[in-house]
Design a protein around this motif. Structure first.
Motif, PDB file in Angstrom:
ATOM      1  N   LEU A 266       0.837  -1.202   0.000  1.00 23.59           N
ATOM      2  CA  LEU A 266       0.000   0.000   0.000  1.00 23.59           C
ATOM      3  C   LEU A 266       0.872   1.252   0.000  1.00 23.59           C
ATOM      4  CD1 LEU A 266      -3.031   1.036   0.419  1.00 23.59           C
ATOM      5  CD2 LEU A 266      -2.330   1.297   2.771  1.00 23.59           C
ATOM      6  N   HIS A 267       1.887   1.284   0.844  1.00 22.34           N
ATOM      7  CA  HIS A 267       2.791   2.440   0.889  1.00 22.34           C
ATOM      8  C   HIS A 267       3.565   2.579  -0.424  1.00 22.34           C
ATOM      9  CE1 HIS A 267       2.502   3.735   5.113  1.00 22.34           C
ATOM     10  NE2 HIS A 267       2.273   2.457   5.380  1.00 22.34           N
ATOM     11  N   LEU A 268       4.091   1.470  -0.928  1.00 21.19           N
ATOM     12  CA  LEU A 268       4.917   1.517  -2.127  1.00 21.19           C
ATOM     13  C   LEU A 268       4.108   1.728  -3.404  1.00 21.19           C
ATOM     14  CD1 LEU A 268       7.513  -1.274  -1.270  1.00 21.19           C
ATOM     15  CD2 LEU A 268       7.713   1.204  -0.965  1.00 21.19           C
ATOM     16  N   SER A 269       2.801   1.528  -3.338  1.00 18.24           N
ATOM     17  CA  SER A 269       1.965   1.728  -4.533  1.00 18.24           C
ATOM     18  C   SER A 269       1.922   3.192  -4.963  1.00 18.24           C
ATOM     19  CB  SER A 269       0.554   1.197  -4.292  1.00 18.24           C
ATOM     20  OG  SER A 269      -0.117   1.980  -3.320  1.00 18.24           O
ATOM     21  N   GLN A 270       2.397   4.081  -4.103  1.00 16.82           N
ATOM     22  CA  GLN A 270       2.462   5.492  -4.484  1.00 16.82           C
ATOM     23  C   GLN A 270       3.432   5.712  -5.646  1.00 16.82           C
ATOM     24  OE1 GLN A 270       2.507   8.314  -1.032  1.00 16.82           O
ATOM     25  NE2 GLN A 270       2.685   6.393   0.103  1.00 16.82           N
TER      26      GLN A 270
ATOM     27  N   TYR B 267       9.422   9.081   1.956  1.00 16.37           N
ATOM     28  CA  TYR B 267       8.387   8.652   2.903  1.00 16.37           C
ATOM     29  C   TYR B 267       7.765   7.290   2.576  1.00 16.37           C
ATOM     30  CZ  TYR B 267       8.320  13.116   5.461  1.00 16.37           C
ATOM     31  OH  TYR B 267       8.638  14.199   6.231  1.00 16.37           O
ATOM     32  N   PRO B 268       7.409   6.990   1.319  1.00 20.90           N
ATOM     33  CA  PRO B 268       6.830   5.658   1.070  1.00 20.90           C
ATOM     34  C   PRO B 268       7.793   4.511   1.378  1.00 20.90           C
ATOM     35  CG  PRO B 268       6.292   7.139  -0.718  1.00 20.90           C
ATOM     36  CD  PRO B 268       7.287   7.854   0.144  1.00 20.90           C
ATOM     37  N   ILE B 269       9.089   4.744   1.187  1.00 18.91           N
ATOM     38  CA  ILE B 269      10.063   3.696   1.508  1.00 18.91           C
ATOM     39  C   ILE B 269      10.097   3.450   3.007  1.00 18.91           C
ATOM     40  CG2 ILE B 269      12.526   3.116   1.520  1.00 18.91           C
ATOM     41  CD1 ILE B 269      12.737   4.654  -1.152  1.00 18.91           C
ATOM     42  N   ILE B 270      10.201   4.523   3.782  1.00 17.17           N
ATOM     43  CA  ILE B 270      10.231   4.375   5.240  1.00 17.17           C
ATOM     44  C   ILE B 270       8.916   3.774   5.732  1.00 17.17           C
ATOM     45  CG2 ILE B 270      10.365   5.605   7.443  1.00 17.17           C
ATOM     46  CD1 ILE B 270      12.163   7.669   5.993  1.00 17.17           C
ATOM     47  N   GLY B 271       7.787   4.278   5.206  1.00 18.52           N
ATOM     48  CA  GLY B 271       6.480   3.746   5.592  1.00 18.52           C
ATOM     49  C   GLY B 271       6.335   2.277   5.242  1.00 18.52           C
ATOM     50  N   GLY B 272       6.849   1.883   4.067  1.00 21.25           N
ATOM     51  CA  GLY B 272       6.782   0.481   3.649  1.00 21.25           C
ATOM     52  C   GLY B 272       7.619  -0.421   4.528  1.00 21.25           C
TER      53      GLY B 272
ATOM     54  N   VAL C 287       4.502  -1.932  12.059  1.00 17.68           N
ATOM     55  CA  VAL C 287       4.418  -0.668  12.791  1.00 17.68           C
ATOM     56  C   VAL C 287       3.855   0.414  11.881  1.00 17.68           C
ATOM     57  CG1 VAL C 287       5.751   1.099  14.008  1.00 17.68           C
ATOM     58  CG2 VAL C 287       6.436  -1.300  14.154  1.00 17.68           C
ATOM     59  N   PRO C 288       2.715   1.014  12.230  1.00 19.73           N
ATOM     60  CA  PRO C 288       2.226   2.149  11.432  1.00 19.73           C
ATOM     61  C   PRO C 288       3.095   3.380  11.687  1.00 19.73           C
ATOM     62  CG  PRO C 288       0.644   1.572  13.145  1.00 19.73           C
ATOM     63  CD  PRO C 288       1.792   0.628  13.268  1.00 19.73           C
ATOM     64  N   TRP C 289       3.454   4.097  10.629  1.00 21.01           N
ATOM     65  CA  TRP C 289       4.324   5.265  10.749  1.00 21.01           C
ATOM     66  C   TRP C 289       3.657   6.449  10.060  1.00 21.01           C
ATOM     67  CZ3 TRP C 289       7.531   7.819   6.930  1.00 21.01           C
ATOM     68  CH2 TRP C 289       8.440   8.730   7.480  1.00 21.01           C
ATOM     69  N   ASP C 290       3.320   7.469  10.844  1.00 20.55           N
ATOM     70  CA  ASP C 290       2.738   8.689  10.284  1.00 20.55           C
ATOM     71  C   ASP C 290       3.826   9.471   9.578  1.00 20.55           C
ATOM     72  OD1 ASP C 290       0.059   8.452  11.089  1.00 20.55           O
ATOM     73  OD2 ASP C 290       0.566   9.114  13.110  1.00 20.55           O
TER      74      ASP C 290
END
Length: 152
Positions: free
Chosen positions: A53-57, A129-134, A141-144
């Motif tokens: 989901l994060h990396l789909s950006q 951000y998408p890399i760190i979030g992924g 861990v959810p990361w805002d």
């Protein structure tokens, strides 16, 4: 586990944005009724889906606007099937809307050439951000994303 400890844990989850107010109230009612809510550890497949989901950006680099559509679509299709996805979907949707607002502000600031620096910073953050979030999502861990405005 004591009732006080369970309520404290629920409060921390609500404050971090992992529980909505309605979820918090429902879980608190269960704890007070003597039915402690056991929080499940996200499975590896849920973590991988959250990472996707994060990396789909990044899909927007292949097909324009797909980087905005794909994460929202994944979130909406999988949030009922995999509850952990809802948290990550909110984080990503908040970043997408925030980055859109920031890009509009940078567009206006292009008049005085300051917007160029804003676009450069926003571009770098949209890559990082998408890399760190992924990575964090894969660890469960959810990361805002810092600087993200909370809409959801």
């Amino acid at each position: 586990m004591s009732v006080a400890y369970e309520i404290q844990r629920l409060t921390e989850l609500r404050n971090r944005g992992e529980l909505s107010e309605a979820e918090f109230q429902a879980a608190k009612a269960r704890v007070l009724a003597g039915e402690p809510h056991q929080f499940q550890i996200p499975s590896a497949s849920a973590n991988q889906m959250a990472m996707l989901l994060h990396l789909s950006q990044y899909a927007g680099f292949v097909i324009p606007l797909l980087g905005f559509i794909a994460p929202i679509l994944l979130w909406q299709l999988k949030k009922d099937e995999i509850p952990e996805i809802d948290i990550h979907g909110r984080i990503v949707a908040n970043w997408i809307l925030s980055s859109f607002i920031y890009s509009m502000i940078c567009g206006v600031l292009m008049i005085v050439f300051v917007g160029i620096f804003g676009f450069i910073i926003l571009g770098l953050l949209s890559l990082i951000y998408p890399i760190i979030g992924g990575i964090k999502a894969n660890d469960g861990v959810p990361w805002d994303y810092p600087g993200s405005i909370r809409f959801f």
